[in-house]
Each structure stands twice: as structure tokens, then as C-alpha cells.
Design an enzyme around this catalytic site. Sequence first.
Site, short mmCIF file in Angstrom:
data_model
loop_
_atom_site.label_atom_id
_atom_site.label_comp_id
_atom_site.label_asym_id
_atom_site.label_seq_id
_atom_site.Cartn_x
_atom_site.Cartn_y
_atom_site.Cartn_z
N CYS A 113 1.03 -1.41 0.01
CA CYS A 113 0.18 -0.23 0.16
C CYS A 113 1.06 1.02 0.00
O CYS A 113 0.22 1.97 -0.29
CB CYS A 113 -1.04 -0.15 1.16
N HIS A 250 -3.48 6.83 1.92
CA HIS A 250 -3.72 5.60 1.94
C HIS A 250 -5.36 5.39 2.29
O HIS A 250 -5.67 5.88 3.76
CB HIS A 250 -2.46 4.86 2.43
N ASN A 280 -10.19 -0.53 -0.34
CA ASN A 280 -8.81 -0.07 0.17
C ASN A 280 -8.18 -0.49 -1.61
O ASN A 280 -7.89 -1.97 -1.85
CB ASN A 280 -7.92 -0.66 1.29
N1 ACO Z 1 -18.29 -8.66 8.67
C1 ACO Z 1 -18.91 -9.15 10.10
N2 ACO Z 1 -17.82 -9.67 11.11
C2 ACO Z 1 -16.27 -9.45 10.70
C3 ACO Z 1 -15.88 -9.04 9.72
C4 ACO Z 1 -16.93 -9.22 8.74
N3 ACO Z 1 -16.47 -8.72 7.11
N4 ACO Z 1 -14.88 -9.28 9.59
C5 ACO Z 1 -14.51 -9.64 11.30
N5 ACO Z 1 -15.43 -9.50 11.38
C6 ACO Z 1 -15.69 -9.99 13.00
C7 ACO Z 1 -15.22 -10.78 13.57
O1 ACO Z 1 -14.47 -12.19 13.44
C8 ACO Z 1 -14.45 -10.84 14.82
O2 ACO Z 1 -15.17 -11.47 15.99
P1 ACO Z 1 -15.20 -12.34 17.16
O3 ACO Z 1 -15.31 -11.12 18.09
O4 ACO Z 1 -16.62 -13.20 17.21
O5 ACO Z 1 -13.67 -13.18 16.90
C9 ACO Z 1 -15.18 -9.23 14.89
O6 ACO Z 1 -15.97 -8.53 13.58
C10 ACO Z 1 -14.13 -7.89 15.06
O7 ACO Z 1 -13.04 -8.54 14.46
P2 ACO Z 1 -11.53 -7.41 14.39
O8 ACO Z 1 -10.53 -8.47 13.15
O9 ACO Z 1 -11.51 -6.55 15.65
O10 ACO Z 1 -12.73 -6.45 13.87
P3 ACO Z 1 -11.41 -4.16 13.97
O11 ACO Z 1 -13.14 -3.59 14.38
O12 ACO Z 1 -10.75 -4.17 14.15
O13 ACO Z 1 -12.60 -4.44 11.98
C11 ACO Z 1 -10.41 -3.95 10.47
C12 ACO Z 1 -11.53 -5.13 11.18
C13 ACO Z 1 -11.73 -3.20 9.94
C14 ACO Z 1 -9.85 -5.13 10.04
C15 ACO Z 1 -10.00 -3.78 11.39
O14 ACO Z 1 -9.54 -4.28 12.31
C16 ACO Z 1 -8.57 -2.85 10.49
O15 ACO Z 1 -9.28 -1.72 9.08
N6 ACO Z 1 -7.43 -2.97 10.46
C17 ACO Z 1 -6.36 -2.69 9.40
C18 ACO Z 1 -6.32 -2.99 8.01
C19 ACO Z 1 -5.60 -2.31 6.99
O16 ACO Z 1 -5.67 -1.11 6.98
N7 ACO Z 1 -5.12 -3.18 6.42
C20 ACO Z 1 -4.77 -2.30 5.64
C21 ACO Z 1 -2.84 -2.19 5.46
S1 ACO Z 1 -2.51 -1.82 3.99
C22 ACO Z 1 -1.69 -2.77 2.85
O17 ACO Z 1 -0.77 -2.94 2.48
C23 ACO Z 1 -2.87 -3.98 2.37
#
Ligand code: ACO
Length: 323
Positions: A113, A250, A280
Site C-alpha cells: 500500500c 492511503h 482499499n
Molecule cells: N463482517 C462481520 N464481522 C466481521 C467481519 C465482517 N466482514 N470481519 C471480521 N468480523 C468479526 C471478527 O470475526 C470478530 O468477531 P469475534 O469478535 O467474534 O471474533 C469481530 O468482527 C471483530 O473483529 P476485529 O478484527 O477485532 O474488528 P476490528 O474492529 O479490528 O475491524 C478491520 C477489523 C476493519 C479489519 C480493522 O482491524 C482494520 O481496518 N484494520 C486495519 C486494516 C488495514 O488497514 N489494512 C490495510 C493495510 S494496507 C495494506 O498494505 C494492504
Amino acid sequence: MIRSIVRGVGSALPKRIMKNADFEDMVETSDEWIAQRTGIRQRHIADDSETTASLGEAAARAALDNAGLTPADIDLIILATSTPNNTFPATAVEIQHRLGMKHGFAFDMQAVCSGFVYAVTTADLYVRGGLAKRVLVIGSETFSRILDWSDRSTCVLFGDGAGALVLEAAEGEGTVADRGVLATSLRSDGSHKEKLYVDGGPSTTKTVGFLRMEGREVFKHAVGMITDVIEKTFWDAAITAEDLDWFVPHQANKRIIDASAKKLGIAEEKVVITVDRHGNTSAASVPLALAVAVEDGRIKRGDLVLLEAMGGGFTWGAVLLRW
Ligand code: ACO
């Protein structure tokens, strides 16, 4: 001194739009969960005829049109991508060929990214070093091809697309009043590999692999890394957040963007957000957002613009430029 000024900007998106609700039949998720946690409402997904090379070519042509230039005017193409058409040759070379260029040179840059801020930084060095006069800097991705569509924690986050800038050598005074790239700062730390990676590759599994991410871990590191590198860039250019006209981060997650802007003291109305419509798009996200904000009249000549990205590796970086 020589500066790399932005001469043109362009973008290209796949025709097909996938809304959050379209995932509800595929995995256990909801429009509400995706929108609340990420700010994403839709993303574009490439069909079989659309590739990183074809989208990159279209964005490059749009940037050239915007600059009033043709491929004959370009000496170098740098393509930021983690989803090349082939393992080799570099997709940049394929784009060079598609543009009908027999002159100059082209190569890919891989910093996930952060690829576009790495590529702009590299292009700026070629320009300031006198090795290129005009550079096409492209970010193009088809992340849909490396997603595990049964993994709800990743498949809802990404989209496909491309954006491009034409950078051109111009004389500057050597002050922050100059147009062009004013300061850049890049970082990487390979100890974070397991938090965001693709589980395949030519030298290991001999497959392409799928994206794997510990989202919560990425989130935890993102804001600190982004703000550190931006504060260094502010220091290097002797400016503050108040001097900025636009912050073009980003587009991974609106919560990360909001938290970073708040920590840096960047006013909400200066932040360009496109994650709601593009998802993203990795290395394409910053140039896509730039293209949107230029097209709708927000970013104008003379504006001070801060680009930032953080991604797999981890890699992260910032670019300060005057449009
Ligand atoms: N729909 C519904 N529930 C979901 C989904 C979904 N699509 N995905 C995960 N969940 C659930 C999980 O299983 C978890 O359930 P549990 O509590 O029963 O275990 C719950 O939601 C919470 O999961 P978390 O991972 O803690 O959720 P969080 O609030 O952290 O949000 C997210 C997840 C959106 C991925 C967040 O962590 C995030 O944005 N992280 C950064 C990701 C990012 O920016 N990545 C790109 C970097 S750039 C690159 O180089 C590609």
C-alpha cells in the site's frame, strides 16, 4: 534547484461496482458492519478483461491527457503494484509497450500500500538527479485476484483501480514556496511480515497465494507509524499541520485516517476521503484520491498537499508536495 512538479493526474476504475450488501450472500457480514468498521460502502472489481496493466495504461493515458503530453514526452515509467500481470517481466514494461513507447525505461516498485509514495520518492530522485525529465508514476492494482473470497475479515476491504501522475523537472528556488515534491520520508520494518502478507510466491509455494491479515494488529501499529513519518516530514520541510491545504492519505480505513488526522491536528475538512467509494486499492489509493480531489476542484495549483501510506512489510512513508 530542480524540482519534480506535477504536470498531470489521471485515474481508471473497473466498470463493475460491488456494494457492501453484495457480500451478504457470500460470507457472514453486513453493510452496516463494513461501513461502521471501515467507512467502505462500495469498491470496483476488475472483470477478466481488466488487469493491472490495462488499468495502469488507462490511468497513464488520462494523466498524459491532463498534462497535455503524449507518451513520446516520457522518459521513465515507475509502476507501484503488488499485483503484477506476471511474475516477470515488470508490468511497467508492459504498460510502456501498450503506450507505444520504444524509448526510455520502466520498472515496477513493490511496497504494497505504500508503493505509490515509494514510487513518487524514487521518481523525484531520478528527476532531481537529471536522469529523467518526465516520469509517469502509476499505482495500479487488482487486489481482487489475491483475495480469499471466503474470508470475511479481508475480502470486504479491498478494491481494484489505478491512478497516475506525470512528474516533470522544473526550476525551483529551493524553498517550500516552490511547486513540486518538497520533502519525502520512507520507512520499512520486516519484523511485521506475518501481520499482513500473501501466503504464496514463486520462490516458496510456486503459487500466487492469498492475502492474509491480522487486521487488529495492523490497526494497532498504523496510526503511530503514519503520524511519526508525517511529523518527520513536517520537521524536514519546517512546516506545521496548519500550513497544509490537503491531506491525501492511503485509503485503508476511515477510522485510521480520522485518528491520524486528529493526532496530527489536521482539520477534518482538509482530509480527502475516497475509501467509501473505492475501498482499499493498495498502491492505487493515493493517486485515485488525488485524481478525485483535482477533478472536483478541491486541489488547485499552488496548494500544499501531504500524501501518506502504510502497508504490508510493514512499509510506510509520506510525501509533501506543492501542486
Ligand atoms: N463482517 C462481520 N464481522 C466481521 C467481519 C465482517 N466482514 N470481519 C471480521 N468480523 C468479526 C471478527 O470475526 C470478530 O468477531 P469475534 O469478535 O467474534 O471474533 C469481530 O468482527 C471483530 O473483529 P476485529 O478484527 O477485532 O474488528 P476490528 O474492529 O479490528 O475491524 C478491520 C477489523 C476493519 C479489519 C480493522 O482491524 C482494520 O481496518 N484494520 C486495519 C486494516 C488495514 O488497514 N489494512 C490495510 C493495510 S494496507 C495494506 O498494505 C494492504
